[in-house]
Each structure stands twice: as C-alpha cells, then as structure tokens.
Design an enzyme around this catalytic site. Structure first.
Site, PDB file in Angstrom:
ATOM      1  N   LYS A  13      68.140  22.961  28.506  1.00 39.84           N
ATOM      2  CA  LYS A  13      67.359  23.108  29.744  1.00 39.84           C
ATOM      3  C   LYS A  13      68.274  23.133  30.968  1.00 39.84           C
ATOM      4  CE  LYS A  13      64.863  19.398  28.959  1.00 39.84           C
ATOM      5  NZ  LYS A  13      65.498  18.991  27.678  1.00 39.84           N
ATOM      6  N   ARG A  86      57.285  14.867  31.213  1.00 40.05           N
ATOM      7  CA  ARG A  86      57.689  14.440  29.875  1.00 40.05           C
ATOM      8  C   ARG A  86      56.583  13.666  29.175  1.00 40.05           C
ATOM      9  NH1 ARG A  86      63.565  14.383  30.633  1.00 40.05           N
ATOM     10  NH2 ARG A  86      64.751  13.604  28.850  1.00 40.05           N
ATOM     11  N   ARG A 125      78.324  17.079  24.220  1.00 39.49           N
ATOM     12  CA  ARG A 125      78.127  17.452  25.636  1.00 39.49           C
ATOM     13  C   ARG A 125      79.121  16.710  26.538  1.00 39.49           C
ATOM     14  NH1 ARG A 125      72.209  17.241  28.010  1.00 39.49           N
ATOM     15  NH2 ARG A 125      72.196  15.188  27.026  1.00 39.49           N
ATOM     16  N   ARG A 158      78.117  11.440  28.733  1.00 30.05           N
ATOM     17  CA  ARG A 158      77.019  10.574  29.153  1.00 30.05           C
ATOM     18  C   ARG A 158      76.874   9.402  28.187  1.00 30.05           C
ATOM     19  NH1 ARG A 158      71.911  14.422  30.409  1.00 30.05           N
ATOM     20  NH2 ARG A 158      70.868  12.637  29.501  1.00 30.05           N
ATOM     21  N   ARG A 169      66.010   9.062  21.634  1.00 28.52           N
ATOM     22  CA  ARG A 169      65.488  10.058  22.591  1.00 28.52           C
ATOM     23  C   ARG A 169      64.702  11.146  21.856  1.00 28.52           C
ATOM     24  NH1 ARG A 169      70.745  11.574  25.632  1.00 28.52           N
ATOM     25  NH2 ARG A 169      69.427  12.863  26.948  1.00 28.52           N
TER      26      ARG A 169
HETATM   27  P1  ADP Z   1      69.228  19.606  28.023  1.00 23.20           P
HETATM   28  O1  ADP Z   1      69.325  19.745  29.515  1.00 23.20           O
HETATM   29  O2  ADP Z   1      68.043  20.330  27.446  1.00 23.20           O
HETATM   30  O3  ADP Z   1      69.309  18.181  27.547  1.00 23.20           O
HETATM   31  P2  ADP Z   1      71.908  20.817  28.038  1.00 23.20           P
HETATM   32  O4  ADP Z   1      71.713  22.072  28.807  1.00 23.20           O
HETATM   33  O5  ADP Z   1      72.605  19.696  28.712  1.00 23.20           O
HETATM   34  O6  ADP Z   1      70.499  20.334  27.385  1.00 23.20           O
HETATM   35  O7  ADP Z   1      72.683  21.211  26.688  1.00 23.20           O
HETATM   36  C1  ADP Z   1      73.053  20.189  25.749  1.00 23.20           C
HETATM   37  C2  ADP Z   1      74.436  20.531  25.169  1.00 23.20           C
HETATM   38  O8  ADP Z   1      74.299  21.693  24.320  1.00 23.20           O
HETATM   39  C3  ADP Z   1      75.483  20.897  26.214  1.00 23.20           C
HETATM   40  O9  ADP Z   1      76.737  20.381  25.793  1.00 23.20           O
HETATM   41  C4  ADP Z   1      75.493  22.428  26.237  1.00 23.20           C
HETATM   42  O10 ADP Z   1      76.787  22.928  26.567  1.00 23.20           O
HETATM   43  C5  ADP Z   1      75.117  22.769  24.801  1.00 23.20           C
HETATM   44  N1  ADP Z   1      74.283  23.973  24.700  1.00 23.20           N
HETATM   45  C6  ADP Z   1      73.337  24.404  25.580  1.00 23.20           C
HETATM   46  N2  ADP Z   1      72.747  25.536  25.140  1.00 23.20           N
HETATM   47  C7  ADP Z   1      73.318  25.815  23.934  1.00 23.20           C
HETATM   48  C8  ADP Z   1      73.160  26.880  22.960  1.00 23.20           C
HETATM   49  N3  ADP Z   1      72.258  27.875  23.143  1.00 23.20           N
HETATM   50  N4  ADP Z   1      73.929  26.842  21.852  1.00 23.20           N
HETATM   51  C9  ADP Z   1      74.840  25.849  21.653  1.00 23.20           C
HETATM   52  N5  ADP Z   1      75.047  24.834  22.522  1.00 23.20           N
HETATM   53  C10 ADP Z   1      74.316  24.819  23.657  1.00 23.20           C
HETATM   54  P1  AMP Z   2      67.744  13.860  30.748  1.00 28.76           P
HETATM   55  O1  AMP Z   2      68.846  14.010  31.732  1.00 28.76           O
HETATM   56  O2  AMP Z   2      66.597  14.811  30.988  1.00 28.76           O
HETATM   57  O3  AMP Z   2      68.224  13.906  29.312  1.00 28.76           O
HETATM   58  O4  AMP Z   2      67.142  12.407  30.990  1.00 28.76           O
HETATM   59  C1  AMP Z   2      67.927  11.231  30.812  1.00 28.76           C
HETATM   60  C2  AMP Z   2      67.020   9.996  30.771  1.00 28.76           C
HETATM   61  O5  AMP Z   2      66.348   9.845  32.041  1.00 28.76           O
HETATM   62  C3  AMP Z   2      65.882  10.027  29.739  1.00 28.76           C
HETATM   63  O6  AMP Z   2      66.297   9.627  28.441  1.00 28.76           O
HETATM   64  C4  AMP Z   2      64.877   9.050  30.369  1.00 28.76           C
HETATM   65  O7  AMP Z   2      65.282   7.706  30.185  1.00 28.76           O
HETATM   66  C5  AMP Z   2      65.015   9.370  31.859  1.00 28.76           C
HETATM   67  N1  AMP Z   2      64.081  10.437  32.283  1.00 28.76           N
HETATM   68  C6  AMP Z   2      64.417  11.680  32.731  1.00 28.76           C
HETATM   69  N2  AMP Z   2      63.320  12.389  33.030  1.00 28.76           N
HETATM   70  C7  AMP Z   2      62.253  11.584  32.757  1.00 28.76           C
HETATM   71  C8  AMP Z   2      60.842  11.738  32.829  1.00 28.76           C
HETATM   72  N3  AMP Z   2      60.289  12.894  33.251  1.00 28.76           N
HETATM   73  N4  AMP Z   2      60.050  10.702  32.453  1.00 28.76           N
HETATM   74  C9  AMP Z   2      60.589   9.540  32.038  1.00 28.76           C
HETATM   75  N5  AMP Z   2      61.906   9.318  31.931  1.00 28.76           N
HETATM   76  C10 AMP Z   2      62.745  10.327  32.290  1.00 28.76           C
END
Ligand code: ADP
Ligand code: AMP
Length: 215
Positions: A13, A86, A125, A158, A169
């Site tokens: 995302k 969420r 990541r 992270r 998660r």
């Molecule tokens: P989200 O915001 O949904 O948690 P991220 O955009 O941070 O996900 O992506 C999670 C990890 O996966 C990052 O390290 C990113 O570089 C990697 N990633 C994102 N899209 C893809 C993809 N299509 N294929 C492989 N790895 C990906």
């Molecule tokens: P993310 O960066 O989206 O992976 O979110 C990291 C953490 O923030 C999650 O595991 C939750 O603890 C908190 N968080 C982010 N967005 C939300 C949401 N919409 N509702 C509740 N908790 C959230």
C-alpha cells in the site's frame, strides 16, 4: 481524486501510494505514518498508541477516526488513504464524516496478496527515517546497500516488522480488517488488483484503473 487503498500489511500500500501521489498529486494519508510521527514527537496520541503498535494490535477506533478526519480536512485537493479504515467502525466513522461534508470516495483499490508472501516482504522491509521511502532487502534494493537513494540516510527496520509481531498483525488483519472489504462491497465498487507481482507491474495495473477515472 479521493481514494482508499485496502490490503493486508505488506501488500504494498505504502509503496504504491507514493507512486500514486507522484502521478496524480493528491495527499498521501497513511495512518501508520501519522502515528509514527506522533510517537516521534512524543505527543499524547503517540504515547497512547505505542503499546498497541509494538504488539501489532489496532489502536482504538475513536483515536484513529479523530486523527484521520483531521488529516482529511487538511487535504482539500484530495487524498489517498493508506491503512485506514481498518475496522468496520472506522469505515462507518469515515462515511459519516464524508456525508457531513457532502463528499464521496472516487475509488477503492484492494491490493491482494497471499499470506505466504507477506512475512518475507515485511521482515525484509527497510525505510528511510528522513524521507519515508520504503525499500526491500531483496525485492526493491537501494542503489547503495542500506542507504536511501534520495538522501543517503541509513535505512532502518521497523520494530513491528519482526516475525512474531508480523504474525499478530496478520491475525489482526483477518479478524478485524478483512471485513472492511465486505462493508464497502455493499455500496461501492472495489477494484481488486493482484499485488503478488513485480512492483512495477502492480503500479501499471493501478495506474490503468486510475487513469480511466482521471480522464
Ligand atoms: P504496506 O504499506 O501495505 O504495509 P509496503 O508498501 O511497505 O506495504 O511494502 C512492504 C514491503 O514489501 C516493502 O519492503 C516493499 O519494498 C515490498 N514490496 C512492495 N510491493 C511489492 C511487490 N509487488 N513485490 C515484492 N515486494 C514488494
Ligand atoms: P502500518 O504502518 O499501516 O503497518 O501500521 C502500523 C501500526 O499502526 C498498526 O499495526 C497499528 O498498530 C497502527 N495503526 C495504523 N493504522 C491503524 C488504523 N487504521 N487503526 C488502528 N490501528 C492502526
């Protein structure tokens, strides 16, 4: 344009949102990024959120809804919501605020990825603490090992991207967040995109759908 990007943690995302805002010029409103900024600033909200975040649990709905509605109000040119809503209660809170403002969401995109692909995406990541750019140790490597391409800052992992927290998660996603898809299916069209593909291919698929809306 006003968009929502849905999908499990690690679906891509954040990665796709950064590319969407570069192309279409709206604000990127990531609830996770906003919470991490609140924590870094040592705010009351950040202090309340930290325990939930470190365990991989959801932060309570009332805190999140207020935080995100405030962010939306500061984005008059449109936005893409990332990580919010969420829960069904958050989706209802968003709907109520939109109805009050006489606004509507233009598109909801659901990035689909199987659970098996998620653990390696999240444990690999790495993020830039300065500009927020997101990399992956295998899939999306920076030009210089562990350094951000944009500002050369040292990349960080992270704290909630460890296997145990990722497992929680993912469980939280299935128990509380997946229902948001059903909620939106009742009233809106959800565009499903296969995110278990190369990052650039996913971007191309997303742009194709959004270009059709934009034009
Ligand atoms: P989200 O915001 O949904 O948690 P991220 O955009 O941070 O996900 O992506 C999670 C990890 O996966 C990052 O390290 C990113 O570089 C990697 N990633 C994102 N899209 C893809 C993809 N299509 N294929 C492989 N790895 C990906
Ligand atoms: P993310 O960066 O989206 O992976 O979110 C990291 C953490 O923030 C999650 O595991 C939750 O603890 C908190 N968080 C982010 N967005 C939300 C949401 N919409 N509702 C509740 N908790 C959230």
């Amino acid at each position: 344009m006003k968009l929502i990007l849905l999908g499990p943690p690690g679906a891509g995302k954040g990665t796709q949102c950064k590319r969407i805002v570069e192309r279409y010029g709206m604000a990127h409103l990531s609830s996770g990024d906003i919470l991490r900024a609140e924590r870094a600033a040592g705010s009351e909200l950040g202090k309340k959120a930290q325990g939930y975040m470190d365990r991989g649990d959801l932060v309570p709905d009332d805190l999140i809804i207020d935080m995100m509605i405030a962010a939306i109000k500061k984005a008059p040119k449109g936005y893409v919501l990332d990580g919010f809503p969420r829960t069904v209660a958050q989706a209802e809170g968003l709907d109520a605020a939109l109805a009050k403002a006489g606004e509507r969401i233009d598109a909801i995109i659901n990035l689909q990825v199987p659970d098996e692909a998620i653990l390696s995406r999240m444990t690999g990541r790495r993020s830039c603490p300065v500009c927020g750019a997101v990399y992956h140790v295998v899939n999306l490597r920076p030009r210089v090992d562990n350094r951000c391409d944009k500002d050369n800052a040292e990349l960080v992992q992270r704290k909630d991207d460890t296997p145990a927290v990722v497992a929680n998660r993912l469980k939280t996603y299935h128990e509380q967040t997946a229902a948001v898809i059903g909620y939106y299916k009742r009233a809106n069209t959800i565009v499903a995109i296969d995110s278990n593909k190369d990052v650039d291919q996913v971007t191309a698929d997303v742009f194709k759908r959004l270009d059709a809306l934009d034009g």
